[in-house]
Design an enzyme around this catalytic site. Structure first.
Site, PDB file in Angstrom:
ATOM      1  N   ASP A 163      -8.225  -6.010  -5.790  1.00 58.88           N
ATOM      2  CA  ASP A 163      -7.972  -4.663  -5.061  1.00 58.88           C
ATOM      3  C   ASP A 163      -8.463  -3.565  -5.916  1.00 58.88           C
ATOM      4  OD1 ASP A 163      -7.106  -2.677  -3.263  1.00 58.88           O
ATOM      5  OD2 ASP A 163      -5.228  -2.561  -4.068  1.00 58.88           O
ATOM      6  N   SER A 189       0.667  -1.260   0.061  1.00 61.18           N
ATOM      7  CA  SER A 189       0.087  -0.061  -0.026  1.00 61.18           C
ATOM      8  C   SER A 189       0.927   1.319  -0.017  1.00 61.18           C
ATOM      9  CB  SER A 189      -0.798  -0.128   1.193  1.00 61.18           C
ATOM     10  OG  SER A 189      -1.872   1.171   1.002  1.00 61.18           O
ATOM     11  N   HIS A 241      -6.531  -6.038  -1.577  1.00 67.77           N
ATOM     12  CA  HIS A 241      -5.096  -5.116  -1.320  1.00 67.77           C
ATOM     13  C   HIS A 241      -4.056  -6.033  -0.605  1.00 67.77           C
ATOM     14  CE1 HIS A 241      -3.867  -1.297  -0.818  1.00 67.77           C
ATOM     15  NE2 HIS A 241      -3.673  -1.491   0.389  1.00 67.77           N
TER      16      HIS A 241
END
Length: 535
Positions: free
Chosen positions: A449, A255, A509
């Site tokens: 994601d 991320s 994600h």
């Protein structure tokens, strides 16, 4: 974990915040609240910039209200000492730790506490917790280290970093890839696919203020500032554990670590007198090149990323119309790299390209799912982790008993980075620097994601400006068959020399959460030096 609504950070969170970064230019209040155009730092003024920047600031002004912004700026400019730290209880904790320092880093020291595995029951391996302390700035970074289940004397070391910005790496520890997860009764559940199966793993809570980390003074407001602290932490860590200096050392994360890791890695390489060497970096579903990645929201949401469309045809057409202005603003951010240009770029791109998806109520981290309202960041399991790490017995066991309230993601750190404009700044150039210095780089992405989706990551790696660009960009994606998958493809991979992109099927994600077995196969393949994944 990248914050699931950056627009919320610029609108909803602003209205409740106690800080806004006015430090970039002295007349910030007048710039936002009026159509005044005072001179600002770096020798230019708002009128000298293209009209799109002024229009974006004007739109934010109308959205946020002058009185709210004025209140925030007044609070921000107040002395730091007037803000008590709500995370802390005033308890003596130093006696629990061994401490060490180094004359090269006179203001830093490292506290270490060896934990008894049977106390918390997370794993049978050796475990250490502690803090990197910067006494003059009253900054304290928490870490948790688990030795390998296999052969810690020879297995690699991995530093794991979660994103946010402002999210604790305990998310990785207890929610994704650590030795145990936490169930609804706040009991540990053994994870057979933990990344410490064949590596020793450090989980570091950074920037300061995240998780069990805390500060009574200076805050970190951007990635560049955070880099030095991480470098010193690693120097002192290897001073404490010199036997690991001969082991391979990797940095991994996801991320917002797409910002952190490239900058932290180049910071490490900039120190010729460092005592340890960096072997490689791994970035999962990262945000690294916002200019290119913002352009992936429309195709990912409109059925071109391997999943059905979740947006209307009208929304898709409008996003195509809005991206050019987003790109123009982001290019200005790339050029000047300050809050004046980067905050409006982020604001405009979020409200035009991310908000249509956010309004659907779907999970930004997994396009297949609704957002679980009762769960932190759309996952109820994250609430279990927060509750567990707030237990007094857990805090006592790891030496964090002076922390009053643990939160997995800290709003204050998040806001500081948002108002610094850090999110919209480019970090792909640091990846290019790593590759030119022969540091292997793995970019992997779960293909369900949305917020840092695989299409955007695939696009920026193909456009990365480095000496191997032509060879890498023309390589085709090939099926990835991890060990133990019984001949079933688990993704797609492309590689040229030390640069690899991996699409992971049916993961959101947080790849280790959705595909734990394949994620472990991925990391084991990489740390063993197979950068082509079998090709």
């Amino acid at each position: 974990m990248k914050a699931n609504n950056l627009l919320g950070g610029l609108i909803a969170l602003v209205c409740a915040s106690s800080s806004v970064n006015a430090g970039w230019f002295p007349n910030y209040e007048q710039v936002i609240l009026q159509n005044d155009v005072p001179a600002i730092n770096e020798g230019f003024n708002l009128a000298s910039l293209p009209s799109e920047v002024g229009e974006a600031w004007q739109e934010m002004k109308q959205t946020l209200s002058s009185s709210a912004i004025a209140r925030l700026i007044k609070q921000y400019q107040a002395p730091m000492s007037s803000f008590p730290n709500p995370k802390l209880k005033f308890e003596p904790v130093m006696t629990q730790f061994e401490a060490l320092s180094n004359d090269k880093f006179s203001d830093y020291s490292l506290r270490i506490k060896k934990n008894h595995p049977e106390v918390l029951g997370l794993d049978a391996v050796n475990q250490y917790t502690g803090y990197l302390d910067i006494e003059s700035l009253d900054k304290h970074f928490f870490y948790w280290f688990f030795e390998s289940r296999n052969d810690p004397a020879t297995d690699p070391i991995i530093l794991w970093l979660n994103g946010g910005p402002g999210c604790s790496s305990s998310t990785g520890l207890f929610f994704e890839l650590g030795p145990s997860s936490i169930n609804s009764t706040l009991q540990p559940v053994f994870n057979p696919y933990s990344w410490n199966s064949n590596a020793s793993v450090i989980f570091l809570d950074q920037p300061v203020g995240v998780g069990y980390s805390y500060t009574g003074g200076d805050e970190v407001k951007n990635t560049a500032t955070a880099a030095k602290d991480v470098f010193v932490f690693l120097e002192l860590f290897f001073q404490k554990f010199p036997s690991f200096l001969t082991n391979k050392f990797h940095i991994a994360g996801e991320s917002y670590a797409g910002h952190y890791i490239p900058k932290f890695a180049t910071e490490i390489l900039s120190h010729a007198d460092r005592t340890f060497e960096l072997s490689s970096v791994l970035i999962g579903n990262g945000i690294t090149d916002p200019l290119i990645q913002a352009g992936s929201y429309r195709p990912m949401g409109c059925g071109e990323g391997g999943y059905k469309s979740v947006l209307t045809e009208e929304q898709c057409l409008q996003m195509d119309k809005d991206y050019p202005k987003c790109a123009k603003l982001t290019k200005l951010c790339y050029k000047f790299q300050n809050a004046l240009t980067c905050v409006p770029a982020q604001y405009y791109c979020d409200i035009k390209l991310f908000k249509p998806y956010s309004d659907t109520g779907l999970n930004p981290y997994d396009i297949r799912k609704d957002c679980a309202e009762e769960g932190g960041n759309c996952y109820i399991e994250m609430n279990y982790m927060d509750d567990y790490l707030n237990l007094d017995r857990v805090k006592q066991a790891v030496g964090a008993s002076n922390i009053d309230i643990y939160t997995s993601c800290d709003d204050k750190v998040f806001r500081n980075f948002i108002f610094d404009g850090d999110e919209a700044k480019p970090h792909q150039q640091y990846v290019a620097e790593l590759l030119e210095k022969h540091i292997p780089v793995l970019i992997y992405a779960g293909d369900k994601d949305y917020i840092c989706n695989w299409m955007g990551n695939f696009a920026w790696v193909n456009e990365l400006d480095y000496s191997g660009k032509e060879k890498f960009s023309t390589k085709p994606l090939q099926k990835w068959y991890p060990q133990g998958a019984n001949g079933k493809a688990a993704g797609e991979v492309k590689n040229y020399k030390n640069f690899t992109f991996l699409r992971v099927y049916d993961a959101g994600h947080m790849v280790p959460f959705d595909q734990p077995e394949n994620a472990l196969a991925m990391v084991n393949t990489w740390i063993q030096g197979d950068y082509s994944f079998g090709y």
